[in-house]
Design a protein around this motif. Structure first.
Motif, PDB file in Angstrom:
ATOM      1  N   ASN A  65       1.208  -1.271   0.680  1.00 38.39           N
ATOM      2  CA  ASN A  65       0.256  -0.478   0.133  1.00 38.39           C
ATOM      3  C   ASN A  65       1.095   1.528   0.279  1.00 38.39           C
ATOM      4  OD1 ASN A  65      -2.179  -1.988   0.614  1.00 38.39           O
ATOM      5  ND2 ASN A  65      -3.085  -0.755   1.962  1.00 38.39           N
ATOM      6  N   THR A  66       1.800   1.143   1.008  1.00 36.54           N
ATOM      7  CA  THR A  66       2.943   2.559   0.706  1.00 36.54           C
ATOM      8  C   THR A  66       3.652   2.244  -0.713  1.00 36.54           C
ATOM      9  OG1 THR A  66       4.630   1.475   1.811  1.00 36.54           O
ATOM     10  CG2 THR A  66       2.537   2.321   2.794  1.00 36.54           C
ATOM     11  N   MET A  67       4.356   1.148  -0.907  1.00 33.68           N
ATOM     12  CA  MET A  67       5.178   1.452  -2.355  1.00 33.68           C
ATOM     13  C   MET A  67       4.468   1.597  -3.965  1.00 33.68           C
ATOM     14  SD  MET A  67       7.959   0.310  -0.912  1.00 33.68           S
ATOM     15  CE  MET A  67       7.722  -0.195   0.939  1.00 33.68           C
ATOM     16  N   LEU A  68       5.448   2.166  -4.766  1.00 37.98           N
ATOM     17  CA  LEU A  68       5.559   2.139  -5.952  1.00 37.98           C
ATOM     18  C   LEU A  68       4.530   3.098  -6.736  1.00 37.98           C
ATOM     19  CD1 LEU A  68       5.849  -1.268  -6.932  1.00 37.98           C
ATOM     20  CD2 LEU A  68       8.056   0.317  -6.880  1.00 37.98           C
ATOM     21  N   HIS A  69       4.518   3.814  -5.326  1.00 40.52           N
ATOM     22  CA  HIS A  69       3.125   5.101  -6.024  1.00 40.52           C
ATOM     23  C   HIS A  69       3.856   6.365  -6.937  1.00 40.52           C
ATOM     24  CE1 HIS A  69      -0.283   4.147  -3.933  1.00 40.52           C
ATOM     25  NE2 HIS A  69       1.183   3.566  -2.872  1.00 40.52           N
ATOM     26  N   PRO A  70       3.375   6.979  -7.482  1.00 39.13           N
ATOM     27  CA  PRO A  70       3.835   8.124  -8.537  1.00 39.13           C
ATOM     28  C   PRO A  70       4.082   9.833  -7.199  1.00 39.13           C
ATOM     29  CG  PRO A  70       1.778   7.940  -8.942  1.00 39.13           C
ATOM     30  CD  PRO A  70       1.943   6.784  -8.125  1.00 39.13           C
ATOM     31  N   GLY A  71       5.232  10.413  -7.414  1.00 46.51           N
ATOM     32  CA  GLY A  71       5.346  11.591  -7.165  1.00 46.51           C
ATOM     33  C   GLY A  71       6.810  11.566  -6.529  1.00 46.51           C
ATOM     34  N   PRO A  72       7.452  11.682  -5.473  1.00 47.61           N
ATOM     35  CA  PRO A  72       8.784  12.355  -4.777  1.00 47.61           C
ATOM     36  C   PRO A  72       9.314  10.433  -3.943  1.00 47.61           C
ATOM     37  CG  PRO A  72       8.479  13.765  -4.220  1.00 47.61           C
ATOM     38  CD  PRO A  72       6.756  13.418  -4.525  1.00 47.61           C
ATOM     39  N   ILE A  73      10.676   9.765  -4.565  1.00 46.15           N
ATOM     40  CA  ILE A  73      10.421   8.642  -4.063  1.00 46.15           C
ATOM     41  C   ILE A  73      10.726   8.821  -1.612  1.00 46.15           C
ATOM     42  CG2 ILE A  73      11.831   6.166  -3.309  1.00 46.15           C
ATOM     43  CD1 ILE A  73      11.834   6.923  -6.181  1.00 46.15           C
ATOM     44  N   VAL A  74      10.361   9.333  -0.658  1.00 42.14           N
ATOM     45  CA  VAL A  74      10.757   8.940   0.359  1.00 42.14           C
ATOM     46  C   VAL A  74      11.394   8.196   1.474  1.00 42.14           C
ATOM     47  CG1 VAL A  74       8.991  11.805   0.359  1.00 42.14           C
ATOM     48  CG2 VAL A  74       7.913  10.161   1.365  1.00 42.14           C
ATOM     49  N   ASP A  75      10.500   6.734   0.870  1.00 46.01           N
ATOM     50  CA  ASP A  75      11.204   5.141   1.528  1.00 46.01           C
ATOM     51  C   ASP A  75      12.096   4.513   1.607  1.00 46.01           C
ATOM     52  OD1 ASP A  75      10.845   2.704   2.600  1.00 46.01           O
ATOM     53  OD2 ASP A  75       9.346   3.735   4.241  1.00 46.01           O
ATOM     54  N   ASP A  76      13.389   4.691   1.863  1.00 47.15           N
ATOM     55  CA  ASP A  76      14.508   3.231   1.545  1.00 47.15           C
ATOM     56  C   ASP A  76      13.786   2.048   1.372  1.00 47.15           C
ATOM     57  OD1 ASP A  76      16.461   5.841   2.315  1.00 47.15           O
ATOM     58  OD2 ASP A  76      17.172   4.766   3.982  1.00 47.15           O
ATOM     59  N   ASN A  77      12.505   1.688   1.801  1.00 40.48           N
ATOM     60  CA  ASN A  77      12.232   0.291   0.944  1.00 40.48           C
ATOM     61  C   ASN A  77      12.009   0.677  -0.012  1.00 40.48           C
ATOM     62  OD1 ASN A  77      12.939  -1.128   3.500  1.00 40.48           O
ATOM     63  ND2 ASN A  77      11.301  -0.748   4.499  1.00 40.48           N
ATOM     64  N   ASP A  78      10.588   1.171  -0.603  1.00 41.31           N
ATOM     65  CA  ASP A  78      10.634   2.148  -1.529  1.00 41.31           C
ATOM     66  C   ASP A  78      11.400   2.159  -2.992  1.00 41.31           C
ATOM     67  OD1 ASP A  78       8.093   2.397  -3.457  1.00 41.31           O
ATOM     68  OD2 ASP A  78       8.587   4.511  -2.982  1.00 41.31           O
ATOM     69  N   GLN A  79      12.522   2.559  -2.973  1.00 45.67           N
ATOM     70  CA  GLN A  79      13.416   3.038  -3.249  1.00 45.67           C
ATOM     71  C   GLN A  79      14.406   1.970  -3.250  1.00 45.67           C
ATOM     72  OE1 GLN A  79      14.963   5.588  -5.092  1.00 45.67           O
ATOM     73  NE2 GLN A  79      15.656   3.790  -6.372  1.00 45.67           N
TER      74      GLN A  79
END
Length: 198
Positions: A146-160
């Motif tokens: 739910n918190t991953m791969l959304h448009p916009g700035p990447i602010v989470d290390d796990n997402d990156q």
């Protein structure tokens, strides 16, 4: 240009699996591994298949034609109660070697929590037997989807980290897609004694 089919296995419309599928589709295009005309999405949430043995001939004919043209597939499963979802298992009951034999497949599992490993294990153990899909050693587990791969700035290390892993896995899949083309040309799949896997 290689041809990819992405299968969003969730039986729910507007699922997180479908959102991840669209992200992967766009990454294939952005990485120049495919283009708009060579990368299609099968969403079992918005266009579901009836449970086997009943089937929608027109819908399956469309899916089968896309799969036959594919050089590689990406299979996305949500984790439901520690299992691969029923819509995806039903899909694999219908799919045959005609559509999938000796094509590379990338497994992707999505979980709203920290799980996601069980669908990978389940699909690796059984979903390839008669259709001869070749799962590559790489796999992706999108945890906290739910918190991953959304448009916009990447602010989470796990997402990156998962975005970098996705790009790597898609590149590996592309190499397998190229390599297994020669295998498909060389293997005779018409021998009746070996119609099904052991």
């Amino acid at each position: 240009m290689l041809n990819y089919v992405i299968i969003s296995g969730s039986g729910r419309p507007q699922s997180e699996s479908a959102r991840v599928a669209e992200y992967l589709r766009q990454r294939l295009i952005d990485l120049q591994l495919s283009d708009d005309n060579s990368c299609s999405l099968i969403d079992l949430g918005t266009s579901p298949l009836p449970l086997w043995p009943e089937h929608n001939d027109a819908l399956w004919h469309d899916y089968a034609a896309r799969l036959q043209a594919a050089d590689a597939v990406i299979v996305i499963s949500p984790e439901w109660h520690g299992m691969a979802c029923p819509a995806l298992k039903n899909f694999f009951v219908l799919a045959s070697k005609t559509e999938l034999a000796h094509k590379p497949g990338l497994l992707v599992s999505v979980s709203s929590g920290v799980g996601g490993a069980y669908p990978i294990s389940e699909l690796r153990s059984s979903s390839f037997k008669n259709n001869r899909l070749c799962y590559i050693p790489e796999q992706l587990i999108i945890r906290q989807v739910n918190t991953m791969l959304h448009p916009g700035p990447i602010v989470d290390d796990n997402d990156q980290r998962i975005r970098s892993r996705i790009d790597y896995a898609l590149g590996v899949l592309g190499h397998y897609a190229t390599a297994l083309g020669a295998v498909r040309e060389a293997v005779d799949m018409s021998i009746p004694e070996f119609t099904n896997g052991m």
